[in-house]
Each structure stands twice: as C-alpha cells, then as structure tokens.
Design a protein around this motif. Structure first.
Motif, PDB file in Angstrom:
ATOM      1  N   ARG A 167       0.777  -0.986   0.041  1.00 49.67           N
ATOM      2  CA  ARG A 167       0.069  -0.036  -0.184  1.00 49.67           C
ATOM      3  C   ARG A 167       0.700   1.564   0.223  1.00 49.67           C
ATOM      4  O   ARG A 167       0.212   1.719  -0.821  1.00 49.67           O
ATOM      5  CB  ARG A 167      -0.571   0.012   1.051  1.00 49.67           C
ATOM      6  CG  ARG A 167      -1.813  -1.762   1.151  1.00 49.67           C
ATOM      7  CD  ARG A 167      -2.995  -1.366   1.863  1.00 49.67           C
ATOM      8  NE  ARG A 167      -2.906  -0.664   3.251  1.00 49.67           N
ATOM      9  CZ  ARG A 167      -2.175  -1.827   4.460  1.00 49.67           C
ATOM     10  NH1 ARG A 167      -2.459  -3.201   4.089  1.00 49.67           N
ATOM     11  NH2 ARG A 167      -1.483  -1.338   5.582  1.00 49.67           N
ATOM     12  N   SER A 168       2.271   1.230   0.808  1.00 53.68           N
ATOM     13  CA  SER A 168       2.845   2.429   0.597  1.00 53.68           C
ATOM     14  C   SER A 168       3.866   2.331  -0.350  1.00 53.68           C
ATOM     15  O   SER A 168       3.557   3.539  -0.966  1.00 53.68           O
ATOM     16  CB  SER A 168       3.681   2.015   1.404  1.00 53.68           C
ATOM     17  OG  SER A 168       3.472   2.248   2.771  1.00 53.68           O
ATOM     18  N   LEU A 170       2.681   1.608  -3.860  1.00 50.72           N
ATOM     19  CA  LEU A 170       1.068   2.630  -4.639  1.00 50.72           C
ATOM     20  C   LEU A 170       0.863   3.741  -4.340  1.00 50.72           C
ATOM     21  O   LEU A 170       0.606   3.608  -5.089  1.00 50.72           O
ATOM     22  CB  LEU A 170      -0.057   1.566  -4.344  1.00 50.72           C
ATOM     23  CG  LEU A 170      -0.109   0.348  -4.787  1.00 50.72           C
ATOM     24  CD1 LEU A 170      -1.059  -0.992  -5.020  1.00 50.72           C
ATOM     25  CD2 LEU A 170      -0.478   0.472  -6.505  1.00 50.72           C
ATOM     26  N   ARG A 171       1.245   4.257  -2.594  1.00 51.71           N
ATOM     27  CA  ARG A 171       1.055   5.715  -2.744  1.00 51.71           C
ATOM     28  C   ARG A 171       1.895   6.323  -3.518  1.00 51.71           C
ATOM     29  O   ARG A 171       1.485   7.667  -3.599  1.00 51.71           O
ATOM     30  CB  ARG A 171       1.059   5.856  -0.975  1.00 51.71           C
ATOM     31  CG  ARG A 171       0.126   6.678  -0.556  1.00 51.71           C
ATOM     32  CD  ARG A 171      -1.487   6.991  -0.746  1.00 51.71           C
ATOM     33  NE  ARG A 171      -2.038   6.037  -0.144  1.00 51.71           N
ATOM     34  CZ  ARG A 171      -3.604   5.880   0.078  1.00 51.71           C
ATOM     35  NH1 ARG A 171      -4.186   5.707  -1.502  1.00 51.71           N
ATOM     36  NH2 ARG A 171      -3.976   4.783   0.390  1.00 51.71           N
ATOM     37  N   LEU A 172       3.027   5.877  -2.611  1.00 47.45           N
ATOM     38  CA  LEU A 172       4.164   7.178  -4.299  1.00 47.45           C
ATOM     39  C   LEU A 172       3.641   6.636  -5.273  1.00 47.45           C
ATOM     40  O   LEU A 172       4.088   7.950  -5.302  1.00 47.45           O
ATOM     41  CB  LEU A 172       5.758   6.152  -3.603  1.00 47.45           C
ATOM     42  CG  LEU A 172       5.873   5.697  -2.030  1.00 47.45           C
ATOM     43  CD1 LEU A 172       7.285   5.040  -2.037  1.00 47.45           C
ATOM     44  CD2 LEU A 172       5.977   7.553  -1.734  1.00 47.45           C
ATOM     45  N   PHE A 173       3.338   5.867  -6.061  1.00 46.64           N
ATOM     46  CA  PHE A 173       3.244   5.858  -7.436  1.00 46.64           C
ATOM     47  C   PHE A 173       1.969   7.048  -7.414  1.00 46.64           C
ATOM     48  O   PHE A 173       2.047   7.771  -8.341  1.00 46.64           O
ATOM     49  CB  PHE A 173       3.150   4.202  -8.241  1.00 46.64           C
ATOM     50  CG  PHE A 173       4.221   3.607  -8.642  1.00 46.64           C
ATOM     51  CD1 PHE A 173       4.744   3.668  -9.663  1.00 46.64           C
ATOM     52  CD2 PHE A 173       4.204   1.978  -7.993  1.00 46.64           C
ATOM     53  CE1 PHE A 173       5.750   3.243 -10.148  1.00 46.64           C
ATOM     54  CE2 PHE A 173       5.982   2.399  -7.793  1.00 46.64           C
ATOM     55  CZ  PHE A 173       6.205   1.704  -8.763  1.00 46.64           C
ATOM     56  N   GLU A 174       0.770   6.441  -6.890  1.00 43.77           N
ATOM     57  CA  GLU A 174      -0.803   7.977  -6.413  1.00 43.77           C
ATOM     58  C   GLU A 174       0.419   9.118  -7.094  1.00 43.77           C
ATOM     59  O   GLU A 174      -0.036   9.374  -7.781  1.00 43.77           O
ATOM     60  CB  GLU A 174      -0.803   6.949  -5.462  1.00 43.77           C
ATOM     61  CG  GLU A 174      -2.039   7.882  -5.970  1.00 43.77           C
ATOM     62  CD  GLU A 174      -2.794   8.272  -4.259  1.00 43.77           C
ATOM     63  OE1 GLU A 174      -4.043   7.755  -4.678  1.00 43.77           O
ATOM     64  OE2 GLU A 174      -2.612   8.465  -4.209  1.00 43.77           O
ATOM     65  N   ALA A 175       0.716   9.501  -5.473  1.00 39.51           N
ATOM     66  CA  ALA A 175       1.383  11.053  -5.599  1.00 39.51           C
ATOM     67  C   ALA A 175       2.163  11.075  -7.314  1.00 39.51           C
ATOM     68  O   ALA A 175       2.232  12.497  -7.304  1.00 39.51           O
ATOM     69  CB  ALA A 175       2.239  10.894  -4.374  1.00 39.51           C
ATOM     70  N   SER A 176       2.679  10.122  -7.925  1.00 36.11           N
ATOM     71  CA  SER A 176       3.805  10.738  -8.617  1.00 36.11           C
ATOM     72  C   SER A 176       3.083  10.309  -9.959  1.00 36.11           C
ATOM     73  O   SER A 176       3.859  11.289 -11.474  1.00 36.11           O
ATOM     74  CB  SER A 176       5.077   9.843  -8.808  1.00 36.11           C
ATOM     75  OG  SER A 176       4.533   8.633  -9.025  1.00 36.11           O
ATOM     76  N   THR A 177       1.960  10.820  -9.736  1.00 37.19           N
ATOM     77  CA  THR A 177       1.342  10.151 -11.623  1.00 37.19           C
ATOM     78  C   THR A 177      -0.502  10.447 -11.604  1.00 37.19           C
ATOM     79  O   THR A 177      -0.251  11.390 -12.857  1.00 37.19           O
ATOM     80  CB  THR A 177       0.336   8.276 -12.006  1.00 37.19           C
ATOM     81  OG1 THR A 177       0.136   7.535 -10.650  1.00 37.19           O
ATOM     82  CG2 THR A 177       2.019   7.827 -12.396  1.00 37.19           C
ATOM     83  N   ALA A 178      -0.845  11.179 -10.565  1.00 41.50           N
ATOM     84  CA  ALA A 178      -2.482  11.123 -10.856  1.00 41.50           C
ATOM     85  C   ALA A 178      -2.317  12.781 -10.839  1.00 41.50           C
ATOM     86  O   ALA A 178      -1.550  13.467 -10.206  1.00 41.50           O
ATOM     87  CB  ALA A 178      -3.321  10.720  -9.602  1.00 41.50           C
ATOM     88  N   LEU A 179      -2.785  13.631 -11.517  1.00 40.94           N
ATOM     89  CA  LEU A 179      -2.879  14.676 -12.531  1.00 40.94           C
ATOM     90  C   LEU A 179      -4.262  15.311 -11.697  1.00 40.94           C
ATOM     91  O   LEU A 179      -5.086  15.440 -11.574  1.00 40.94           O
ATOM     92  CB  LEU A 179      -3.477  15.157 -13.802  1.00 40.94           C
ATOM     93  CG  LEU A 179      -1.954  14.708 -14.447  1.00 40.94           C
ATOM     94  CD1 LEU A 179      -2.176  14.250 -15.968  1.00 40.94           C
ATOM     95  CD2 LEU A 179      -0.873  15.359 -14.222  1.00 40.94           C
ATOM     96  N   PRO A 180      -3.125  16.958 -11.976  1.00 40.82           N
ATOM     97  CA  PRO A 180      -5.070  17.286 -10.533  1.00 40.82           C
ATOM     98  C   PRO A 180      -6.254  17.700 -11.124  1.00 40.82           C
ATOM     99  O   PRO A 180      -7.431  17.836 -11.020  1.00 40.82           O
ATOM    100  CB  PRO A 180      -3.872  19.153 -10.252  1.00 40.82           C
ATOM    101  CG  PRO A 180      -2.875  18.955 -11.535  1.00 40.82           C
ATOM    102  CD  PRO A 180      -2.694  17.140 -11.969  1.00 40.82           C
ATOM    103  N   LYS A 181      -5.975  17.629 -12.743  1.00 40.67           N
ATOM    104  CA  LYS A 181      -7.728  18.687 -13.595  1.00 40.67           C
ATOM    105  C   LYS A 181      -8.508  17.306 -13.428  1.00 40.67           C
ATOM    106  O   LYS A 181      -9.420  17.789 -13.126  1.00 40.67           O
ATOM    107  CB  LYS A 181      -7.041  18.844 -15.019  1.00 40.67           C
ATOM    108  CG  LYS A 181      -8.151  19.040 -15.233  1.00 40.67           C
ATOM    109  CD  LYS A 181      -7.670  19.893 -17.371  1.00 40.67           C
ATOM    110  CE  LYS A 181      -9.164  19.797 -18.437  1.00 40.67           C
ATOM    111  NZ  LYS A 181      -8.773  19.997 -19.326  1.00 40.67           N
ATOM    112  N   PRO A 182      -8.369  15.816 -13.448  1.00 39.08           N
ATOM    113  CA  PRO A 182      -8.899  15.073 -13.044  1.00 39.08           C
ATOM    114  C   PRO A 182     -10.254  15.048 -12.342  1.00 39.08           C
ATOM    115  O   PRO A 182     -10.565  14.362 -11.835  1.00 39.08           O
ATOM    116  CB  PRO A 182      -8.432  13.470 -13.920  1.00 39.08           C
ATOM    117  CG  PRO A 182      -7.603  14.653 -14.950  1.00 39.08           C
ATOM    118  CD  PRO A 182      -6.985  15.134 -14.330  1.00 39.08           C
TER     119      PRO A 182
END
Length: 289
Positions: A167-168, A170-182
């Motif tokens: 889970r940790s 995945l949270r790191l990957f999430e922070a580096s890939t998810a963009l603000p607009k969506p």
C-alpha cells in the motif's frame, strides 16, 4: 505533464502548497468513493488510466517475486498470502470480470492470488456488489460507469489481503502520476448535487426473428448494461457508419454490441431491453445508414 513535472515548474515557495492541494483533492475524492461504492474495507489508489495501473502493479508484483526468489522465502513481501504468479514485468495476469466482446461474466470466486481483475465493465454497474465481494484487487476507469472525469482510474484492493509495504508503494506511485485536472473535474461533478454514481441499465435476452431475412439472438449474459449479437459480418464502410457512443463492433468475432447507460443510486435496475431491441431494428432495417 505529470505531478513531478508540474511541481518542478512551480516557484520553490509554491511547491508544498501545490502538493498539499493535490493530496487534499485525492483524499476528498477517496472519501466519496469509499462511501458511494461500499469500499470501507478497501484501499483506493488513483492512476491516470487502467493501463498505467496495470503497469504499476506488474512492476510491484515482479519486484516482490524477485525478492522472494532471492531470499528463498515462501511468503510474499507485498501480499498477506501466496504471491500472484507472474513472469517478466508487464505480464501480470489479468482477469476480465466481463468480456466486452461477448458479454460473458466470469465468476471471481476463488480468484485470490490469480491476478488483477479488470473491472471496466462491472465497477459501478449492477455487478458492482459481486465485484467488491469476490475480488481482492481490481482496476477500473472512473469515466465509464461512474460518470466522473476522464483521465482517472482506480486501483482498489482489499486492505486485509495486502501488506503495508504494498500500500505504501502504491501511494508513492499515486502521488507521482495522478494529475490535478481530472481530480478537480470529478469533485466538481460530485459537488453539483446531481451526480448519480451507478449505471443501472439492464438488458435482458433478445430474440428478433426474421428481420429482413435474418434472426438476431443475443449471446451476452442477460442483465448486463449491453447486449452482444454475434456472427454479423459488416463491411469496413458499414463499420464506419455505425460508429457512435452506444454501438461498437468487434471485427475479429463479427460481433455487434449495443450499450446502454441509465444513471441511478445503485438500488433499482432500469430495464432497457426494449430500447436495445428498437436500436437493433433501426440499425438493421437501414443497413447501418
């Protein structure tokens, strides 16, 4: 441009505020999804697409498999049960809950440890309860049946089945890939007060006999939000003419699929069988004009 690039473009004093704003949006959207989709016993991670989510999971599963083999320990570092069996990176086993080209529904019972479920055609539909109950990890886009913004998908895993390390990471990957607009667009949809989180369309079995000399018998499982009609050969010109949001053609299997969308709260199905029957008759009587 990903989050890291956007952060690099900010003035030094703006970077923490920018990152905090994105994190706050992810947290708010996550809470909405937990509540609306009954995911209280799960963890949710945001990624730009199902494909990106699968690449990330493939990397993590391969990493844990290599570590397990090197250490010769039988217990996975990332899962709380025997590891998903995979080969090289990119080969994570994918279990389609619903086959988009045939309408076959795969049972997810006893799927633990066998792969990642592609829930593109079951998340936020009438199959949602079954998906959440029987799968341990799945990926799904949020713009299909949840009717949120494009460019955003979720990795959802049952918390008890995966380790803190998994889970940790995945949270790191999430922070580096998810963009603000969506994230912003999805929250705006939810906040407007009119969002209905489920596609409640239900299509029953269809038999349309002797329509201009041809019988149409649906092959997909009754109760889905779409209906498939196989053995329908269309020319390339006809395939181009039928392109629309509610119709899709699979040349490899010569299958026509008609989709339905009816927004709802997840409680009552909306029968769209008559609509699909009429749409099929319209398409065929005009030879796909």
């Amino acid at each position: 441009m990903n989050i890291s690039s956007q952060l690099a473009a900010q003035r030094p004093e703006d970077k923490p505020q920018f990152a905090q704003r994105i994190a706050a949006m992810r947290t708010e959207l996550r809470q909405h999804l937990f509540r609306q989709y009954k995911l209280e016993n799960h963890d949710i991670f945001f990624v730009p697409s199902v494909r990106v989510g699968l690449v990330i999971l493939s990397h993590l599963f391969h990493k844990q498999e290599v570590a397990r083999c090197v250490s010769r320990q039988p217990v996975s570092e990332l899962l709380n049960h025997p590891a998903v069996q995979i080969g090289e990176p990119g080969n994570v086993p994918l279990l389609q809950h619903v086959d988009p080209g045939t309408g076959e529904v795969r049972s997810l019972r006893h799927s633990q440890g066998k792969g990642v479920v592609d829930a593109s055609d079951s998340f936020a539909t009438l199959l949602h309860e079954e998906l959440v109950r029987d799968s341990e990890i799945f990926v799904a886009p949020l713009n299909h049946h949840a009717a949120l913004a494009g460019g955003l998908a979720v990795i959802v895993l049952r918390t008890a089945d995966f380790s803190t390390l998994m889970r940790s990471e995945l949270r790191l990957f999430e922070a580096s890939t998810a963009l603000p607009k969506p994230l912003e667009e999805s929250l705006a949809i939810i906040r407007n007060g009119h969002w209905q989180p489920y596609n409640m369309a239900r299509v029953g079995a269809i038999q349309l006999m002797d329509m201009d000399g041809r019988d149409f018998i649906s092959a997909s499982q009754p109760g889905l939000h779409f209906c498939c009609f196989p053995q329908l050969k269309l020319s390339e010109a006809e395939q181009q003419r039928i392109k629309s949001s509610d119709v899709r053609y699979f040349p490899a299997t010569q299958t026509l699929r008609i989709n339905c969308r009816e927004r709802g709260d997840g409680k009552s199905a909306i029968d769209t069988t008559a609509r699909v029957t009429a749409r099929l008759a319209q398409l065929w009587s005009g030879r796909f004009p």
